[in-house]
Design a protein around this motif. Sequence first.
Motif, PDB file in Angstrom:
ATOM      1  N   MET A  31       0.832  -1.196   0.000  1.00  0.00           N
ATOM      2  CA  MET A  31       0.000   0.000   0.000  1.00  0.00           C
ATOM      3  C   MET A  31       0.872   1.254   0.000  1.00  0.00           C
ATOM      4  O   MET A  31       2.035   1.213   0.439  1.00  0.00           O
ATOM      5  CB  MET A  31      -0.940   0.007   1.218  1.00  0.00           C
ATOM      6  CG  MET A  31      -0.257   0.205   2.546  1.00  0.00           C
ATOM      7  SD  MET A  31      -1.439   0.269   3.924  1.00  0.00           S
ATOM      8  CE  MET A  31      -2.171  -1.361   3.849  1.00  0.00           C
ATOM      9  N   PRO A  32       0.381   2.372  -0.504  1.00  0.00           N
ATOM     10  CA  PRO A  32       1.184   3.610  -0.526  1.00  0.00           C
ATOM     11  C   PRO A  32       1.513   4.085   0.891  1.00  0.00           C
ATOM     12  O   PRO A  32       0.714   3.914   1.814  1.00  0.00           O
ATOM     13  CB  PRO A  32       0.279   4.597  -1.262  1.00  0.00           C
ATOM     14  CG  PRO A  32      -1.102   4.057  -1.108  1.00  0.00           C
ATOM     15  CD  PRO A  32      -0.962   2.566  -1.076  1.00  0.00           C
ATOM     16  N   ASP A  33       2.687   4.690   1.027  1.00  0.00           N
ATOM     17  CA  ASP A  33       3.135   5.137   2.345  1.00  0.00           C
ATOM     18  C   ASP A  33       2.174   6.142   2.978  1.00  0.00           C
ATOM     19  O   ASP A  33       1.982   6.142   4.197  1.00  0.00           O
ATOM     20  CB  ASP A  33       4.534   5.767   2.237  1.00  0.00           C
ATOM     21  CG  ASP A  33       5.602   4.741   1.886  1.00  0.00           C
ATOM     22  OD1 ASP A  33       5.388   3.546   2.166  1.00  0.00           O
ATOM     23  OD2 ASP A  33       6.637   5.143   1.323  1.00  0.00           O
ATOM     24  N   ILE A  34       1.550   6.981   2.149  1.00  0.00           N
ATOM     25  CA  ILE A  34       0.672   8.023   2.688  1.00  0.00           C
ATOM     26  C   ILE A  34      -0.559   7.439   3.385  1.00  0.00           C
ATOM     27  O   ILE A  34      -1.178   8.096   4.227  1.00  0.00           O
ATOM     28  CB  ILE A  34       0.245   8.990   1.551  1.00  0.00           C
ATOM     29  CG1 ILE A  34      -0.393  10.255   2.134  1.00  0.00           C
ATOM     30  CG2 ILE A  34      -0.701   8.300   0.585  1.00  0.00           C
ATOM     31  CD1 ILE A  34      -0.683  11.307   1.105  1.00  0.00           C
ATOM     32  N   LEU A  35      -0.914   6.199   3.043  1.00  0.00           N
ATOM     33  CA  LEU A  35      -2.101   5.572   3.630  1.00  0.00           C
ATOM     34  C   LEU A  35      -1.760   4.536   4.697  1.00  0.00           C
ATOM     35  O   LEU A  35      -2.635   3.844   5.200  1.00  0.00           O
ATOM     36  CB  LEU A  35      -2.949   4.913   2.539  1.00  0.00           C
ATOM     37  CG  LEU A  35      -3.560   5.876   1.519  1.00  0.00           C
ATOM     38  CD1 LEU A  35      -4.275   5.116   0.412  1.00  0.00           C
ATOM     39  CD2 LEU A  35      -4.513   6.854   2.191  1.00  0.00           C
ATOM     40  N   ARG A  36      -0.493   4.447   5.032  1.00  0.00           N
ATOM     41  CA  ARG A  36      -0.096   3.531   6.101  1.00  0.00           C
ATOM     42  C   ARG A  36      -0.420   4.135   7.462  1.00  0.00           C
ATOM     43  O   ARG A  36      -0.637   5.331   7.598  1.00  0.00           O
ATOM     44  CB  ARG A  36       1.404   3.235   6.031  1.00  0.00           C
ATOM     45  CG  ARG A  36       1.819   2.445   4.807  1.00  0.00           C
ATOM     46  CD  ARG A  36       3.310   2.188   4.822  1.00  0.00           C
ATOM     47  NE  ARG A  36       3.749   1.466   3.622  1.00  0.00           N
ATOM     48  CZ  ARG A  36       3.754   0.162   3.518  1.00  0.00           C
ATOM     49  NH1 ARG A  36       3.369  -0.593   4.548  1.00  0.00           N
ATOM     50  NH2 ARG A  36       4.147  -0.431   2.408  1.00  0.00           N
ATOM     51  N   GLY A  37      -0.425   3.293   8.472  1.00  0.00           N
ATOM     52  CA  GLY A  37      -0.620   3.772   9.832  1.00  0.00           C
ATOM     53  C   GLY A  37      -2.046   3.644  10.319  1.00  0.00           C
ATOM     54  O   GLY A  37      -2.911   3.060   9.653  1.00  0.00           O
TER      55      GLY A  37
END
Length: 291
Positions: free
Chosen positions: A122-128
């Motif tokens: 998944m894209p880093d911006i949507l991690r967490g």
Amino acid sequence: MLGLFIAQVLNGLLDGTYYLLIALGLSLIFSLGGIINLAHGAFFAIGAYLAILITPHVGYFGALILVPLIVAGLGMLTERSLFTRFYRIDPLYSLLLTFGLAMVIEQGLRWIFGASPQNYNMPDILRGQVFMGDFIYSRYRLFLIAVAVVAVAGLWVLLNRTSFGRIVRAGVQNPEIVGSLGISLRPYLSVVAGIAIGLAGLAGVLLSPIYTIHPAMGAEIITLAFVVVVIGGLGSFWGVIIAAILVGLTKGILVAVGLSSWSTAAIYLLMFVVLLLRPRGLLGERILRFE
């Protein structure tokens, strides 16, 4: 404990969300053309594999736009070359056709990509995680639900607020009258097939980061998508939406209370009860073509 319970319920609704994206397409294709599309899940798998191929070149968000369009194009090509031969005849013939098509696609994916499962990052911006007090939930899963809601809302606007949608809805109920007005449903059938199958491609991209990608993944999801269609009722937009929410809540609540082994069985039991009380489904409409 309350936060964990809510998270499990949301996970159930997440499952209901991607069942919904596929079930709406199934319902649209059958309602307008009488095609029982068992290959719908295979197009879902195509969407997932295309995401793997395209993302390195255009990024995740580019793939989120391009893949559904490519899969929709494949859907329109399939409609013009195969489905069009099976309109106005017994739907069982289209069932056999699309079952064979699903097998061909699955084996084709296995031949091209191999049988080994693949992962998609998944894209880093949507991690967490998203923190709301004591409640914690995956940022990507919330994004997935939001995109699915926007897609379904856009489809509703198309079907209910445009001249295209009015003709499609009229064609579902009485294609003979539409034809008598000099309107050919053939181009509408092609566009509807493209939209419906494109939604399956969208689901494939959205689910890629959180589910293992493998050639048979379409066969795993198509059965539950049909359950949603049956519960909601053919020809009913809101019926399918309500059914997807009920299926998702049923699955999520049972998992939350520790009965995960019963979650799938409960979905089929729900279908049995609905069909027993209302054979057309919750909000199924009378479709003259099939009665």
